[in-house]
Structure formats: structure tokens, C-alpha cells
Design an enzyme around this catalytic site. Structure first.
Site, PDB file in Angstrom:
ATOM      1  CE1 TYR A 135      -4.004   1.810  -0.004  1.00 39.56           C
ATOM      2  CE2 TYR A 135      -3.013   3.256   1.246  1.00 39.56           C
ATOM      3  CZ  TYR A 135      -3.669   2.823   0.355  1.00 39.56           C
ATOM      4  OH  TYR A 135      -5.651   4.120   0.759  1.00 39.56           O
ATOM      5  CB  SER A 137      -7.483   2.527  -2.716  1.00 41.03           C
ATOM      6  OG  SER A 137      -7.797   3.677  -2.675  1.00 41.03           O
ATOM      7  CG  ASP A 161     -13.830   3.369  -6.808  1.00 46.69           C
ATOM      8  OD1 ASP A 161     -14.542   4.070  -6.027  1.00 46.69           O
ATOM      9  OD2 ASP A 161     -13.495   2.842  -7.147  1.00 46.69           O
ATOM     10  CG  HIS A 189     -13.215   2.509  -3.286  1.00 45.20           C
ATOM     11  ND1 HIS A 189     -11.792   2.423  -4.126  1.00 45.20           N
ATOM     12  CD2 HIS A 189     -12.044   2.330  -1.900  1.00 45.20           C
ATOM     13  CE1 HIS A 189     -10.531   2.721  -3.904  1.00 45.20           C
ATOM     14  NE2 HIS A 189     -10.613   2.664  -2.829  1.00 45.20           N
TER      15      HIS A 189
END
Length: 685
Positions: free
Chosen positions: A458, A538, A621, A656
Site C-alpha cells: 500500500y 486503491s 466507484d 471502491h
């Protein structure tokens, strides 16, 4: 495979940024409502699902995922008034169900079952707030994965809804006043109906809703028309005296603190912290003495006391000083502070007296993550959940009187955790920085450099990746796969300094950390480039997109999901502007240069053989709009040479990720796993 991609029309769209000319040939794919975009989505999905359907072991993977997924899942109970509340999923229910108990050993009853609200499970419970007396439930619902919420109020005793209905709420919870007559919340003005999933979200306002009133009559508590980016987090102090308002600008952890005396008629809102110079999180209070967790002068966090009668910084008192561990949160229970820390990205818990004196450390079952510890200052019991890569979320009850934890709910999953091992290793990144990484796999793994490996990351927004449990990872490891999670800079594992080391002009550090993790796994003979896959969601999707464009030779497969791929236009949709605190802004020339240098969309090189890629996004999303993935997929298909498939999977009636029904989660996990099986040559028996 390459010749079968649907053709994507190009346009002569050219923009100039600080004298730099940038082409954007797929700009038309940003129009999510157009018939042409809908036809493109359908054509891409046809190609993708035809490929996935042709993978011989796809059904076996999905069957195993479903088998393991089918176990009872419990949340930690929380208490309001004399009642207890908890969530439970029987196994394969699309959404978890909220239950109420009149006493802990009593008969549970269903308070709210979201599965009854839609046939396909796409209406999700996205927020709950129980009144102090435990008699009323305010709850938010979201549809098809959207961030937009509608809020309602239910009578806990009867299970019936009242007439309250609130709309256009986003990025807000509900916080009851202690008289149980109403609650505070934040919302936006109604967007243009045709652009509600794309329109930029600015000018949030703070309201008070009195039970039974029409939303149009809600009292406006605070707004700042001169500060369009300000958003308002709210909390009512346990004694009911103060409304604490946390003012944030998007995702920047630095915030302001305002307060309002709820017991003084017509009291003004007072600015307590009026500069965006650090983060402050309200913990509790003793009369006018307010306790805050902060990183001011303490990048790894500490606990301070501010006396409202003497609010000058020079009069602040430190209760719990900064330590080598990263302070994650503080709760007030049994008249003491329960502080949760990260110690090299794994949970640790310490208990302090109300004056800040250290009392004890609460021992945990192993290397893992802890959540919970809800409750009030006088509570002598609380509940928490412990999980790890191989331990499903297990609920414990902690008794402060005896200082003991007892297992309260233990899931029964059809695998043996003793067959797996978790290691934490430390490796050097490009600039010499030491980065930790968890590596999980079956015991007895042969380090022959040929193991299929999934590297997940991430690296942003102060988010910490701690050990967590997921059925899809178990299935991956059953297939002989290695699962690795590095704690990249940009996250919060080592406090704000670690976060800032991966922000804005230093964002390349994050990608360097990830690439160095891949190189370490290969150097230590866990895997090789043909067997190594990378994945992220993301901001993690951006990570994957950037790394596969910078080092396509290093990976055999890539799974970028709901990623931020166009770093020059991310700020023009929904809440994207808020990410400038982490990414920087294309409007700033120096930050533009950094963004343009790694933007996945703009760094694809025609004639390059990229890894096998399955991009994932969803048509609804409204966090990272799907145009990011649409444009990236079109550009990747145009640039890519070779036989490795580069596909995009576009989920319908989904967003999302939050609130996604179990059926869709299993299908998506099965498709991703099958894609890796096919492209990395994984054996499925």
C-alpha cells in the site's frame, strides 16, 4: 490473445502543464454515463471473462474459496446502556447482521439484517451509532458500494424504524447527545443527479438532527464557505458537556480542534487548535481537562492534557510520553488508559493509570493485530479481536478486575494454522533504509527460487499494514504460494516521519521500497520474476501500476485494483482533491514534475512486454473513479507486446470495496486467483 483486445478510440486531447505538453488520447473514457463508454466496458468484460472462463482450474479455486469462507464470523461486542450489540455472519451471508442482547448471556435477536434490503446484497450497512441509553440506533446505508449514505433511526426495543431519513451524507458518522434526543452529523449539498458519482465533493457542513424532525429543519452547527476543503469529524464527550470538532483538509493527518459547550445556551464554537501543524485525536476528558493523542513534537505519538481554562501550549501536560513504538489509539476504560501501539508493525497493548503512570502490558496470543476496546470510563470489562495471517478474528473478553483475557468467540475454519509459518524479515531499500516485511507460507517451504509468490503493498496516507486474516490468502498458500507484505514508507507503521518519507516529492521512496522487497524475495530464493505477482488496492493500485511500468522485467503478473492511475487529473473527481496532501498537486510545478515522473498512465512505453495484468475496478466507484482504470487499461493494451494477457475486470453495481457482498467478493477473489494460476503456472490438484 493480444489481437483480441477491443479497439479503443483515441482523441487528440492535449494539455499543457507548466510548459510540458501531455497527450490524453483516452479522455473520452472519463464520461462514465456515455453509451460509448458503456459499450467499451461491455466489450472489455467480454474478453476478460472469456479468458477467465477458459482457465481449467477456476471452478476448483472458487469451490475451495467458498468452502473455507463458510464459517461463522463475529465482531467484538460493544455496550450501550444495559444492552450489548455485535455483528455476525453465518458464513456466506452477503452482509453481516447486527444483533442486540439484553444481557451478555441472553438470547440474541436480530436488530438489523441488511440482507433483506436488496436481492443481490448490494445494500450495505455503512455506519451505526447507538444512543447512550441503548434504546435508539442511528444507521447508515450505502448502495452498490457508493460512499453516499442515507441515515435512518430504529427503535432497539421494537426493532421498528422511526420516520427519520437523512440524505447526502458522506465521510461522516452520527454522534448522539447524551440526552438521547438527537445527533450530530456532516453532509454535503445534493449533487447534480447525473454526476453524483463523479462530482467533486466540497463544502461539507456540520448539522444537528433532532429526532422526529425533517432533515430540512436540521440545525446548522458549523460551516466555512471560505474553506471549501474543510471536513468535520465530531465527537460528544462522555459526560455530554462538549462537542469536539476535528477539522481536516482531506486526508492530511494534521487537523484543527474546535469545541462547543453543549451545556451553555447559545455557546459559541471555540477554536482550541487553530493551526494545521500536527494531528490531534480526542480521547476523553475530566471536566474541562481534555485528553488528546497527538504527534506534535512526537512523530510516534503521545497523550497530552489540555485544560480549557488554561489552553496555552505552555500549560499543556504530557500524560503518556512518546516511546519507540508507534501509538495507534487510546481508550479510557476502568478509569485508566488503554493504549494500543505498533511494535514493528504488530500490535502491542499497554495500560496506564489516569495520571499517566505505566501499569502493565496486556499479553497477546502472538504476532498479530488487535481491534476493539470499546466502552466507557467506568466499565470494568471490554472486548477485543485478535487476528493474524493464520488466525481468524477471535474475540476476547478482558476483565479489568482480574486483569485477565478469556476467549469469547473463536471461529472454526477448515484449515490447520499449525501447517503455516509467519516470519518478519528486514531488508534494505534503494537508499539504505531498513524496511520490515512479513512473509507467510506453508512450513517446510523449499527455497529453490521457484515458488509462486504474491507481494502485496500500500504505502500511503499514514495507513499501516498489520497482520490480517483472509481466506483468499489461505487458498493461495494451500496452492504452495508465498504471501509477502512489506511495510513501505508512506504508511504509519513508524509514525509520522515514516509517513512523510513517502509523500509528495518523496513518493518514489515507496516504489523503491516495493521493488527492493521483490528483489529480496528473489535474492533469497523464494521466487523468480516469472513466478512473482504484485497486488494492491486503491493507493496500492497506484503502487502496482508505478512499479510495473518502472520494472516490468521484475514481475510475472500484476493485480492493480481500483487504482489511482492518472496522477495529473486525480483531483478533478469526487474526493480526489483530498489526496493532494499525500501526492502533491499537478498545479504546483515541482510537484507536477514528481507526479508526471511516476504516473502509471503516463509512463507506459510502447513496444514493451509488460507482466500479465488483471486490472480491477467497479462501475460505481465514487472514491477512485473507474476512469483511472479504464484509461490505464486502454493505454496498457496499446503499449504492450507479447503473449501475456493484459485485461480489465469491471464489476457492476459495486464501488471502491466497502460493503461489497460476499458473493461478489468470492467471485472476484476466484478470478484473481485463477488469473495467477494461469499466468504463473501454479499447480492446482
Amino acid at each position: 490473445m493480444h489481437a483480441n483486445y477491443p479497439p479503443t478510440r483515441t482523441v487528440e486531447q492535449v494539455d499543457t502543464y507548466h510548459g510540458v505538453v501531455v497527450r490524453d488520447p483516452y479522455r473520452w473514457l472519463e464520461d462514465l454515463e456515455s453509451e460509448e463508454t458503456a459499450a467499451w466496458v461491455a466489450a472489455q468484460n467480454d474478453v476478460t471473462f472469456e479468458f477467465l472462463a477458459g482457465i481449467p482450474k477456476r471452478d476448483r479455486v472458487r469451490q475451495r474459496l467458498t468452502e473455507l469462507w463458510n464459517y461463522e464470523k463475529f465482531s467484538a461486542p460493544f455496550k450501550a446502556g444495559d444492552r450489548y450489540f455485535y455483528f455476525k455472519n453465518d458464513g456466506l451471508q452477503n452482509q453481516s447482521v447486527l444483533y442486540a442482547l439484553d444481557r451478555l448471556d441472553g438470547e440474541p435477536r436480530v436488530l438489523l439484517d441488511p440482507n433483506t434490503l436488496s436481492a443481490d446484497g448490494t445494500v450495505a450497512l455503512s455506519g451505526v451509532a447507538v444512543s447512550d441509553d441503548g434504546n435508539l440506533l442511528a444507521y447508515g446505508l450505502s448502495k452498490s458500494g457508493s460512499d453516499w449514505q442515507e441515515w435512518f433511526v430504529r427503535d432497539v426495543g421494537t426493532g421498528e424504524d422511526r420516520g427519520d431519513r437523512l440524505e447526502w451524507i458522506k465521510f461522516s458518522g452520527a454522534h448522539w447527545t447524551t440526552d438521547n434526543r438527537g445527533f450530530f452529523y456532516s453532509r454535503y449539498e445534493a449533487p447534480d443527479a447525473s454526476k453524483q458519482f463523479q462530482e467533486v465533493n466540497y463544502f461539507q457542513k456540520l448539522y444537528y438532527h433532532q429526532l422526529g424532525a425533517d432533515q430540512a429543519d436540521d440545525e446548522l452547527i458549523y460551516e466555512r464557505p471560505d474553506r471549501k476543503a474543510w471536513m468535520f469529524g465530531i465527537k460528544v464527550s462522555e459526560d455530554g458537556r462538549y462537542l469536539i470538532i476535528s477539522v481536516v483538509q482531506g486526508t492530511d493527518p494534521r487537523n484543527l480542534i474546535f469545541y462547543k459547550d453543549l451545556q451553555a445556551p447559545n455557546a459559541d464554537i471555540i477554536e482550541l487548535i487553530s493551526e494545521f501543524e500536527a494531528s490531534y485525536r480526542f480521547v476523553g476528558n475530566d471536566g474541562p481537562r481534555l485528553w488528546f493523542q497527538t504527534d506534535r513534537d512526537s512523530p510516534r505519538g503521545r497523550l497530552i492534557e489540555i485544560d480549557l481554562d488554561r489552553p496555552a501550549v505552555s500549560d499543556w501536560t504530557e500524560l503518556i510520553p512518546e516511546s519507540d513504538d508507534t501509538l495507534q489509539g487510546v481508550r479510557v476504560l476502568d478509569n485508566c488508559f488503554v493504549a494500543s501501539y505498533l511494535r514493528d508493525a504488530r500490535s502491542a497493548l499497554c495500560i496506564y493509570a489516569i495520571d499517566g503512570r505505566f501499569q502493565s502490558e496486556l499479553l497477546l496470543p502472538g504476532i498479530g493485530s488487535v481491534s476493539g476496546f470499546d466502552g466507557r470510563r467506568k466499565d470494568t470489562e471490554t472486548f477485543y479481536t485478535f487476528s493474524s495471517f493464520t488466525t481468524p478474528p477471535t474475540v476476547y473478553r478482558y476483565d479489568f478486575k482480574t486483569a485477565t483475557s478469556t476467549q469469547f468467540r473463536k471461529p472454526k475454519v477448515g484449515f490447520n494454522p499449525a501447517n503455516y509459518e509467519t516470519r518478519q524479515v528486514f531488508y534494505r531499500s534503494k537508499d539504505g533504509t531498513q524496511v520490515p516485511m512479513f512473509v507467510v507460507h506453508k512450513k517446510g517451504l523449499l527455497l529453490d527460487g521457484n515458488n509462486p509468490t504474491l507481494l502485496y503493498g500500500y504505502g500511503g496516507f499514514n495507513v499501516s499494514l498489520t497482520p490480517s486474516f483472509a481466506i483468499s490468502r489461505l487458498v493461495w498458500m494451500e496452492l504452495g504460494g508465498v504471501y509477502a507484505v512489506p511495510n513501505l514508507r508512506g504508511g504509519g507503521e513508524y509514525g509520522e516521519a515514516w509517513h512523510q518519507a513517502g509523500m509528495k516529492l518523496k513518493k518514489q521512496n515507496v516504489f523503491d521500497d516495493f521493488i527492493a522487497a521483490a528483489e529480496w524475495l528473489q535474492a533469497y530464493r523464494y521466487t523468480n520474476p516469472r513466478k512473482l505477482a504484485i497486488a494492491g488496492d486503491s493507493n496500492g493500485g497506484l503502487l502496482v501500476g508505478a512499479c510495473m511500468t518502472q520494472r516490468p522485467d521484475l514481475f510475472g503478473a500484476a493485480l492493480p485494483s481500483v487504482g489511482v492511475m492518472d496522477m495529473l487529473r486525480f483531483h478533478k473527481f469526487t474526493i480526489g482533491w483530498a489526496w493532494s496532501s499525500d501526492y502533491g498537486s499537478p498545479e504546483d510545478e515541482q510537484e507536477f514534475q514528481a507526479l508526471y515522473a511516476y504516473s502509471p498512465l503516463h509512463n507506459l512505453r510502447p513496444g514493451t512486454a509488460y507482466p500479465a495484468t488483471l486490472i480491477a475496478t467497479a462501475d460505481r466507484d465514487d472514491r477512485v473513479v473507474p476512469a483511472h482504470s479504464f484509461k490505464y487499461a486502454a493505454a496498457l493494451q496499446a503499449a504492450h507486446i507479447g503473449d501475456a494477457p493484459v485485461l480489465i475486470r469491471i464489476e457492476t453495481t459495486a464501488g471502491h470495496g466497502a460493503g461489497k457482498p460476499t458473493t461478489k467478493r468470492i467471485e472476484e477473489a476466484a478470478d484473481k486467483m485463477a488469473f495467477l494460476v494461469a499466468t504463473l503456472g501454479v499447480t492446482v490438484r
